[in-house]
Scaffold this motif. Structure first.
Motif, PDB file in Angstrom:
ATOM      1  N   GLY A 682      56.688  32.020  41.455  1.00 32.10           N
ATOM      2  CA  GLY A 682      56.419  32.303  42.859  1.00 32.10           C
ATOM      3  C   GLY A 682      57.446  33.239  43.455  1.00 32.10           C
ATOM      4  N   ALA A 683      58.686  33.127  42.989  1.00 35.85           N
ATOM      5  CA  ALA A 683      59.741  34.008  43.477  1.00 35.85           C
ATOM      6  C   ALA A 683      59.674  35.393  42.849  1.00 35.85           C
ATOM      7  CB  ALA A 683      61.110  33.380  43.196  1.00 35.85           C
ATOM      8  N   SER A 684      59.063  35.483  41.664  1.00 40.84           N
ATOM      9  CA  SER A 684      59.033  36.760  40.940  1.00 40.84           C
ATOM     10  C   SER A 684      57.808  37.600  41.273  1.00 40.84           C
ATOM     11  CB  SER A 684      59.070  36.506  39.434  1.00 40.84           C
ATOM     12  OG  SER A 684      60.223  35.778  39.068  1.00 40.84           O
ATOM     13  N   LEU A 685      56.728  36.960  41.702  1.00 41.98           N
ATOM     14  CA  LEU A 685      55.470  37.670  41.932  1.00 41.98           C
ATOM     15  C   LEU A 685      55.074  37.585  43.398  1.00 41.98           C
ATOM     16  CD1 LEU A 685      53.429  36.270  38.888  1.00 41.98           C
ATOM     17  CD2 LEU A 685      54.641  38.452  39.004  1.00 41.98           C
ATOM     18  N   ASP A 686      54.459  38.653  43.897  1.00 41.61           N
ATOM     19  CA  ASP A 686      53.913  38.560  45.248  1.00 41.61           C
ATOM     20  C   ASP A 686      52.630  37.740  45.219  1.00 41.61           C
ATOM     21  OD1 ASP A 686      51.754  40.226  44.424  1.00 41.61           O
ATOM     22  OD2 ASP A 686      52.900  42.015  44.955  1.00 41.61           O
ATOM     23  N   LYS A 687      52.098  37.415  46.392  1.00 40.45           N
ATOM     24  CA  LYS A 687      50.951  36.520  46.480  1.00 40.45           C
ATOM     25  C   LYS A 687      49.747  37.065  45.728  1.00 40.45           C
ATOM     26  CE  LYS A 687      52.143  34.294  50.859  1.00 40.45           C
ATOM     27  NZ  LYS A 687      51.705  34.026  52.257  1.00 40.45           N
ATOM     28  N   GLU A 688      49.527  38.373  45.818  1.00 41.88           N
ATOM     29  CA  GLU A 688      48.366  38.962  45.162  1.00 41.88           C
ATOM     30  C   GLU A 688      48.493  38.869  43.650  1.00 41.88           C
ATOM     31  OE1 GLU A 688      50.090  40.327  47.577  1.00 41.88           O
ATOM     32  OE2 GLU A 688      48.625  40.285  49.227  1.00 41.88           O
ATOM     33  N   ALA A 689      49.684  39.169  43.129  1.00 39.33           N
ATOM     34  CA  ALA A 689      49.885  39.109  41.681  1.00 39.33           C
ATOM     35  C   ALA A 689      49.782  37.668  41.172  1.00 39.33           C
ATOM     36  CB  ALA A 689      51.244  39.703  41.314  1.00 39.33           C
ATOM     37  N   PHE A 690      50.335  36.738  41.960  1.00 39.63           N
ATOM     38  CA  PHE A 690      50.248  35.337  41.558  1.00 39.63           C
ATOM     39  C   PHE A 690      48.786  34.880  41.523  1.00 39.63           C
ATOM     40  CE2 PHE A 690      50.071  30.815  42.196  1.00 39.63           C
ATOM     41  CZ  PHE A 690      51.125  30.309  41.443  1.00 39.63           C
ATOM     42  N   ALA A 691      48.040  35.205  42.568  1.00 41.68           N
ATOM     43  CA  ALA A 691      46.637  34.797  42.635  1.00 41.68           C
ATOM     44  C   ALA A 691      45.829  35.412  41.500  1.00 41.68           C
ATOM     45  CB  ALA A 691      46.040  35.181  43.985  1.00 41.68           C
ATOM     46  N   ALA A 692      46.108  36.684  41.200  1.00 45.37           N
ATOM     47  CA  ALA A 692      45.380  37.344  40.116  1.00 45.37           C
ATOM     48  C   ALA A 692      45.700  36.704  38.776  1.00 45.37           C
ATOM     49  CB  ALA A 692      45.731  38.833  40.091  1.00 45.37           C
ATOM     50  N   GLY A 693      46.981  36.387  38.548  1.00 45.98           N
ATOM     51  CA  GLY A 693      47.371  35.747  37.300  1.00 45.98           C
ATOM     52  C   GLY A 693      46.796  34.351  37.174  1.00 45.98           C
ATOM     53  N   TRP A 694      46.771  33.608  38.280  1.00 45.29           N
ATOM     54  CA  TRP A 694      46.217  32.252  38.259  1.00 45.29           C
ATOM     55  C   TRP A 694      44.728  32.292  37.943  1.00 45.29           C
ATOM     56  CZ3 TRP A 694      48.973  27.861  38.341  1.00 45.29           C
ATOM     57  CH2 TRP A 694      48.293  26.656  38.493  1.00 45.29           C
ATOM     58  N   ALA A 695      44.013  33.222  38.554  1.00 41.69           N
ATOM     59  CA  ALA A 695      42.580  33.348  38.278  1.00 41.69           C
ATOM     60  C   ALA A 695      42.348  33.775  36.840  1.00 41.69           C
ATOM     61  CB  ALA A 695      41.956  34.356  39.244  1.00 41.69           C
ATOM     62  N   ALA A 696      43.191  34.669  36.337  1.00 43.43           N
ATOM     63  CA  ALA A 696      43.032  35.127  34.950  1.00 43.43           C
ATOM     64  C   ALA A 696      43.250  33.981  33.971  1.00 43.43           C
ATOM     65  CB  ALA A 696      44.009  36.267  34.663  1.00 43.43           C
ATOM     66  N   GLY A 697      44.234  33.143  34.236  1.00 41.83           N
ATOM     67  CA  GLY A 697      44.507  32.020  33.338  1.00 41.83           C
ATOM     68  C   GLY A 697      43.361  31.041  33.276  1.00 41.83           C
ATOM     69  N   ARG A 698      42.732  30.750  34.407  1.00 44.90           N
ATOM     70  CA  ARG A 698      41.620  29.796  34.431  1.00 44.90           C
ATOM     71  C   ARG A 698      40.373  30.371  33.782  1.00 44.90           C
ATOM     72  NH1 ARG A 698      42.836  25.314  37.646  1.00 44.90           N
ATOM     73  NH2 ARG A 698      40.689  24.583  37.495  1.00 44.90           N
ATOM     74  N   SER A 699      40.301  31.676  33.691  1.00 47.23           N
ATOM     75  CA  SER A 699      39.104  32.292  33.101  1.00 47.23           C
ATOM     76  C   SER A 699      39.213  32.465  31.590  1.00 47.23           C
ATOM     77  CB  SER A 699      38.858  33.665  33.745  1.00 47.23           C
ATOM     78  OG  SER A 699      39.857  34.593  33.344  1.00 47.23           O
ATOM     79  N   LEU A 700      40.397  32.230  31.026  1.00 49.83           N
ATOM     80  CA  LEU A 700      40.579  32.416  29.588  1.00 49.83           C
ATOM     81  C   LEU A 700      39.838  31.344  28.812  1.00 49.83           C
ATOM     82  CD1 LEU A 700      44.415  33.172  29.415  1.00 49.83           C
ATOM     83  CD2 LEU A 700      42.564  34.822  29.131  1.00 49.83           C
ATOM     84  N   SER A 701      39.229  31.737  27.694  1.00 50.14           N
ATOM     85  CA  SER A 701      38.667  30.743  26.786  1.00 50.14           C
ATOM     86  C   SER A 701      39.805  30.033  26.072  1.00 50.14           C
ATOM     87  CB  SER A 701      37.761  31.415  25.753  1.00 50.14           C
ATOM     88  OG  SER A 701      38.537  32.178  24.840  1.00 50.14           O
ATOM     89  N   LEU A 702      39.477  28.921  25.421  1.00 52.50           N
ATOM     90  CA  LEU A 702      40.515  28.168  24.727  1.00 52.50           C
ATOM     91  C   LEU A 702      41.192  29.018  23.663  1.00 52.50           C
ATOM     92  CD1 LEU A 702      41.805  25.392  24.686  1.00 52.50           C
ATOM     93  CD2 LEU A 702      40.109  24.682  23.007  1.00 52.50           C
ATOM     94  N   GLU A 703      40.402  29.773  22.922  1.00 53.72           N
ATOM     95  CA  GLU A 703      40.978  30.628  21.878  1.00 53.72           C
ATOM     96  C   GLU A 703      41.882  31.699  22.490  1.00 53.72           C
ATOM     97  OE1 GLU A 703      37.829  29.746  22.094  1.00 53.72           O
ATOM     98  OE2 GLU A 703      37.753  28.385  20.368  1.00 53.72           O
ATOM     99  N   GLU A 704      41.471  32.241  23.639  1.00 55.49           N
ATOM    100  CA  GLU A 704      42.283  33.261  24.300  1.00 55.49           C
ATOM    101  C   GLU A 704      43.579  32.665  24.839  1.00 55.49           C
ATOM    102  OE1 GLU A 704      38.723  36.225  25.915  1.00 55.49           O
ATOM    103  OE2 GLU A 704      39.311  34.464  27.090  1.00 55.49           O
ATOM    104  N   VAL A 705      43.515  31.430  25.336  1.00 52.96           N
ATOM    105  CA  VAL A 705      44.724  30.760  25.816  1.00 52.96           C
ATOM    106  C   VAL A 705      45.727  30.597  24.682  1.00 52.96           C
ATOM    107  CG1 VAL A 705      45.649  28.581  26.680  1.00 52.96           C
ATOM    108  CG2 VAL A 705      43.585  29.532  27.701  1.00 52.96           C
ATOM    109  N   VAL A 706      45.240  30.131  23.541  1.00 50.44           N
ATOM    110  CA  VAL A 706      46.139  29.903  22.401  1.00 50.44           C
ATOM    111  C   VAL A 706      46.705  31.226  21.892  1.00 50.44           C
ATOM    112  CG1 VAL A 706      46.245  29.048  20.034  1.00 50.44           C
ATOM    113  CG2 VAL A 706      45.006  27.750  21.769  1.00 50.44           C
ATOM    114  N   ALA A 707      45.879  32.263  21.866  1.00 50.52           N
ATOM    115  CA  ALA A 707      46.371  33.577  21.443  1.00 50.52           C
ATOM    116  C   ALA A 707      47.432  34.098  22.400  1.00 50.52           C
ATOM    117  CB  ALA A 707      45.209  34.560  21.353  1.00 50.52           C
ATOM    118  N   GLU A 708      47.206  33.906  23.696  1.00 50.01           N
ATOM    119  CA  GLU A 708      48.198  34.316  24.695  1.00 50.01           C
ATOM    120  C   GLU A 708      49.503  33.548  24.506  1.00 50.01           C
ATOM    121  OE1 GLU A 708      49.341  35.890  28.779  1.00 50.01           O
ATOM    122  OE2 GLU A 708      48.311  36.566  26.988  1.00 50.01           O
ATOM    123  N   ALA A 709      49.394  32.238  24.275  1.00 50.02           N
ATOM    124  CA  ALA A 709      50.585  31.430  24.058  1.00 50.02           C
ATOM    125  C   ALA A 709      51.335  31.895  22.812  1.00 50.02           C
ATOM    126  CB  ALA A 709      50.205  29.958  23.932  1.00 50.02           C
TER     127      ALA A 709
END
Length: 795
Positions: A682-709
Motif C-alpha cells: 500500500g505504501a509502494s503503490l498508488d491506489k490505481e496500481a494497487f487496484a489493478a494488481g488486486w484485480a489481476a491477482g483474482r483473475s489468475l487461473s490456479l496454474e497462472e498463480v503458481v507460475a507467477e509464484a
C-alpha cells in the motif's frame, strides 16, 4: 422422483465438496451436452428472453420427469454466455435434504466453510459482486430450500438463478415456466414425410434413431408408425429417445405393436399415481422386457451404483448373488446399446458408466422385487469398504494423491455404502468405511459430511471393541480440529488416547499424542505441544514409521521455535524434511519447507525463505492442497513486498485471498505476515496500481498463480548473494531437486517451453533453472549437461 436408495430413509449427510479446477475464479465450465437440442427452439427463445429481463432473477423450469428440463436449461445457459460469462450448473438429484442445497451450491463453486460463519453468508460474500447465472438442476425433492435460494438472490444483486423442478418453489421472487412434452403429430392430419417434417417429437425420434442406425430414414412407408409411436409416448423426450434407440432391432411398426399392449396395461394402474410416472414406467418397463434374462439381472444389479461405476467395479460387485453366469462386459455393452446405460469418463479418460436417474429408479424397484437387494447392497458396501481401507493405507505416502483422487471419483458410491450399512444395521462395515475415510474428508474439504458420519458412527459405537471405538474417536477428533473446533477435538482425541493406552496400541498412542499436539498449536499452547511431542518422539522412533517420526519432529520443532528456541528447532525441521524426502511424500516435504522458510526468514535470510516457499507452493499445487497453497502464497507475498516486488506481491496477496475464500478457511496464525505485506504494498503503490494488481491477482487461473509464484520465488532467490541451496548435498553437483527435475525433462528431449508446461512454470523460470544448472556443473551446453546427468545416474 429422486433415487429410491436406502438413503431415502436416513437424512442425507452434509455435502461441502470438491473445489473446482479453478477455485480462484469460481467459474467451473458449463457441461457440454453430447446431443443436440431438438424441437425446443420456441421454448429456448422464450426462456432466454425472460432471463434478459432485469425483473426476472429466479426462474423455475417446471414439468414432469423426462420432459427435458435439464437439457433446455443447459441450452439457455449456453445462449446467455454474452450476458452471463460466468455460468455454473449444480446437480441436486443426489441431495435429499433441503438443508444441503446451499452446501451443494458452495461445493460446485469450490467454496469451503468458514468456522463459526453460516455457509450462506460465505456464499453471499463470494457471489455479491459476480455477474453469474446459477443453474440448479433437479430441485423437486428439496423444494423446501426455496426460501434460502430466494434469500441468496435477494442478497446478490448480480446473481440470476435458473432452476429445474417438477414443482414450483413457491416463493415470491420466483417466475415459473412450465416445460411441456414435445407436441406429437395431430392424429386428425394425414401422415407422410411432408406433413411430419416440422413436428418436434418426430424430429427427435429421427435424430436419435439415426444416432443408433445411421442409415435410418423417415419414409412414407414408416411415417404413420413413427407418428403413432410419438403419440403413444405423449411426446415425452426420454421415452422417445429410449424407443428410437430400439430401431437397431425393431422396425417402427414392431415398436408400435409392442408399445400398444404395454401402454394399455400400465395406464390402467392406480389413478392417484402421477401420469408422468405411469408413462416413464411403461417406457422403461418395455425396454426392460426386451432384455434377455441375464441382461435383466445385470440391469437391476447395476442400479446399486450411485454416481456411476467402472467395468472393474462391476465385475467385482455384481456377480456375487447366484446367477446363470453373467458376462459383465457383454452385458454392459448390450445395455449401452439399448440406452439403459450411459457412458462417461473419469478424470483419466477411462470409461465410466451409469444410468439416467429415472431408469435407475425403475431398476432399483426391480432389484427390490427380485429378493437380491440385501445381498447386492452388502457386496457393494463390502467392496467399497475394501477400497477405502486400501486408500487409507496410502495416506502419508507417495501414493496418497492417487488414492484421494480415486475416493473422490467414487464419493457417491461411498455415501451409498455408508448409508446402507448404518441403516441396515451392518455396523461393522459402516465403522470400516468411516474409520478409513477421515483423511479424505479432511484434505478434500468434506468436513461437514465427515462430521455428520462420525456423529452417526459414535452414537452406535457403544458396543464396539475398544480398538474400533478408539479409531472412530481419533478420526472424529481430526475432523473437529480441521473445522476449527479445538475443544471438541481435544476431548475426542483424549478419549481415543486413553483407549489406545489401555489396549497397548502404541501406534495409536503416537497418533493421538501427535494430533493432540496439533490441537494445542491451534490453541496457542506451545508448552503443552512440546510436552506431547516429547512423549511421542521416543515412541515414534521405536514403534512408528518414518512418517510418524517426521510429523512428531515437525510438532516438536514448532513448539520450541514458537517458544524462542530456534537453534533447537532448525535441526528438528531438517531431520523431518530428510525423512519426508526419503519417503517421497510431497505434502510432508511442503510442510517441512514451510517451517524451514519461516526459520530462514526469522534468521535474516529471505532469499532462502523465498526458495523454500516456492518449493512448497509447487508441491501443494501438485497435491491439489488449496489450504497449504493460499498460506504459502501469502507468505511469499510478504517476502516479495519487503524485496521491492510490490506489483507481484499484491497479485499474490489477491490470489491467496481468493483461494482462502474458496477453501472456506479462516486465516491462521501463519498468515500474520499478510497485514504487513498489505501495508508495504500500500505504501509502494498508488491506489490505481494497487487496484489493478488486486484485480489481476483474482483473475489468475490456479496454474497462472503458481507460475507467477515460481517466477517471484526464483527472482527473490537469485537477487541476493550467497543464497544456500535448499538441498545442496542431496544430488551430484549440488543440484536441487527441482533442477534435477528440469534436467531429467531436458534429457528426455523436451524444449524449455515444454518443460515449463509440464512443471507448471514459466519459460523464464525454466531458463533461469538451466543457467544455474550450467553454472553448478561448469558446462556451457545443453548436451554437456545431459551427459553429466547420464554419467551420474540422474536420468
Amino acid at each position: 422422483m429422486a433415487d429410491q436408495t436406502p438413503g431415502d430413509r436416513l437424512p442425507a449427510p452434509p455435502i461441502t465438496s470438491v473445489p473446482s479446477p479453478d477455485a480462484a475464479r469460481l467459474t467451473p465450465p458449463l457441461p457440454v451436452p453430447l446431443t443436440p437440442l431438438v424441437g425446443r427452439e420456441h421454448e429456448l427463445a422464450e426462456v432466454v428472453a425472460l432471463l434478459r429481463r432485469p425483473a426476472v432473477r429466479l426462474l423455475t423450469l417446471t414439468g414432469p420427469g423426462g420432459v427435458g428440463k435439464t437439457r433446455l436449461a443447459l441450452a439457455v445457459a449456453a445462449a446467455l454466455t454474452d450476458e452471463f460469462p460466468a455460468g455454473v450448473v449444480v446437480e441436486l438429484a443426489p441431495v435429499h435434504d433441503p438443508g444441503l442445497v446451499v452446501p451443494a451450491i458452495a461445493q460446485a463453486l469450490g467454496l469451503r466453510e468458514l468456522p463459526g460463519r453460516p455457509l450462506l453468508d460465505v456464499l453471499v460474500a463470494a457471489l455479491s459482486d459476480r455477474h453469474l447465472l446459477l443453474v440448479l438442476d433437479n430441485l423437486e425433492q428439496v423444494v423446501a430450500a426455496g426460501p434460502e435460494i430466494a434469500a441468496l438472490v435477494a442478497r446478490c444483486p448480480d446473481l440470476t438463478v435458473l432452476t429445474t423442478s417438477r414443482a414450483p418453489l413457491r416463493v415470491r421472487a420466483e417466475r415459473s415456466y412450465p416445460v411441456a412434452p414435445l407436441s406429437p403429430p395431430d392424429p386428425r392430419q394425414p401422415t407422410s414425410v411432408a406433413t411430419l417434417a416440422g413436428n418436434p417429437a418426430v424430429a427427435l425420434f429421427i435424430e436419435r434413431a439415426q444416432a443408433a442406425v445411421p442409415g435410418f430414414r423417415l419414409t412414407d412407408a414408416n411415417a404413420a408408425a413413427v407418428a403413432e409411436v410419438c403419440r403413444q409416448l405423449d411426446g415425452l423426450p426420454l421415452a422417445i429417445e429410449l424407443a428410437a434407440a430400439r430401431v437397431t432391432v425393431l422396425s417402427p411398426e414392431a415398436l408400435l405393436n409392442r408399445l400398444a399392449n404395454r401402454l394399455a396395461l400400465l395406464t390402467t394402474g392406480a389413478r392417484d399415481q402421477p401420469a408422468r410416472q405411469r408413462t416413464m414406467r411403461t417406457t422403461i418397463g418395455w425396454s426392460h422386457d426386451l432384455l434377455t434374462p441375464e441382461e435383466q439381472i445385470l440391469f437391476r444389479r447395476l442400479a446399486i451404483f450411485v454416481g456411476g461405476f467402472t467395468l472393474e467395479v462391476a465385475e467385482a460387485v455384481v456377480p456375487v448373488v447366484s446367477d446363470p453366469g453373467i458376462d459383465i462386459l457383454e452385458g454392459i455393452t448390450s445395455l449401452l446399446e439399448k440406452s439403459l446405460l450411459v457412458r462417461g469418463a473419469d478424470h483419466n479418460g477411462e470409461p465410466r458408466f451409469g444410468m439416467l436417474e429415472t431408469v435407475r429408479e425403475y431398476a432399483l424397484e426391480r432389484l427390490e422385487a427380485s429378493g437380491e437387494s440385501q445381498g447386492i447392497w452388502n457386496a457393494h458396501a463390502t467392496w467399497f469398504s475394501t477400497l477405502s481401507e486400501w486408500a487409507e493405507a496410502q495416506y502419508f505416502t507417495e501414493g496418497e494423491k492417487a488414492a484421494l483422487d480415486r475416493l473422490e471419483l467414487e464419493h457417491d458410491n461411498l455415501r451409498g455404502a455408508l448409508t446402507w450399512s448404518f441403516e441396515q444395521g451392518v455396523i461393522d462395515t459402516g465403522f470400516r468405511l468411516a474409520g478409513a475415510l477421515w483423511w479424505f474428508w479432511c484434505i478434500r474439504g468434506f468436513l461437514s459430511e465427515g462430521h455428520w458420519w462420525f456423529e452417526l458412527a459414535l452414537a452406535r459405537a457403544g458396543s464396539a471393541v475398544p480398538i474400533i471405538r478408539a479409531k472412530l474417536l481419533f478420526a472424529a477428533g481430526i475432523i473437529h480440529w480441521a473445522r476449527g473446533e479445538s475443544s471438541g477435538a481435544s476431548s475426542l482425541l483424549e478419549e481415543s488416547l486413553a483407549l489406545w493406552r489401555a489396549s497397548g496400541d502404541r501406534r495409536g498412542v503416537i497418533h493421538a499424542l501427535n494430533y493432540l499436539g496439533v490441537v494445542a498449536w491451534q490453541q496457542g499452547d506451545f508448552p503443552r505441544m512440546a510436552t506431547l511431542a516429547a512423549e511421542a518422539l521416543p515412541l515414534a522412533r521405536a514403534e512408528g514409521t518414518q512418517m510418524d517420526v517426521a510429523t512428531v519432529l515437525l510438532n516438536l520443532g514448532t513448539a520450541v521455535q514458537r517458544q524462542g528456541d530456534r537453534d533447537h528447532a532448525g535441526p528438528l525441521f531438517e531431520e523431518a524434511l530428510a525423512l519426508f524426502r526419503t519417503a517421497r511424500y510431497p505434502r510432508g516435504i511442503a510442510w517441512a519447507s514451510q517451517h524451514l522458510a519461516e526459520m530462514a526468514d526469522e534468521q535474516g535470510n529471505p532469499h532462502q525463505a523465498a526458495a523454500l516457499r516456492g518449493e512448497a507452493i509447487r508441491l501443494y499445487q501438485q497435491e491439489q492442497d488449496r489450504w497449504g497453497l493460499f498460506e504459502e502464497l501469502a507468505s511469499l507475498a510478504h517476502i516479495a513486498a519487503r524485496g521491492g516486488e510490490a506489483n507481484a506481491a499484491v497479485r499474490l496477496l489477491s490470489a491467496a485471498e481468493a483461494l482462502r475464500e474458496a477453501a472456506g478457511v479462516a486465516p491462521q496464525n501463519r498468515l500474520a505476515g499478510r497485514d504487513q505485506a498489505m501495508t508495504l504494498v500500500g505504501a509502494s503503490l498508488d491506489k490505481e496500481a494497487f487496484a489493478a494488481g488486486w484485480a489481476a491477482g483474482r483473475s489468475l487461473s490456479l496454474e497462472e498463480v503458481v507460475a507467477e509464484a515460481g517466477r517471484v520465488a526464483t527472482a527473490l532467490t537469485s537477487s541476493g548473494p550467497g543464497v544456500p541451496a535448499v538441498d545442496a548435498n542431496r544430488y551430484p553437483g549440488g543440484l536441487s531437486e527441482r533442477e534435477v527435475e528440469v534436467l531429467h525433462l531436458v534429457a528426455a528431449g523436451l524444449t524449455n517451453a515444454q518443460v515449463a508446461e509440464r512443471l507448471f512454470l514459466s519459460t523464464r523460470t525454466v531458463d533461469a533453472h538451466l543457467r544455474r544448472i550450467y553454472a553448478k556443473l561448469e558446462v556451457n551446453t545443453r548436451a554437456a549437461a545431459i551427459r553429466f546427468a547420464v554419467d551420474h545416474g540422474l536420468v
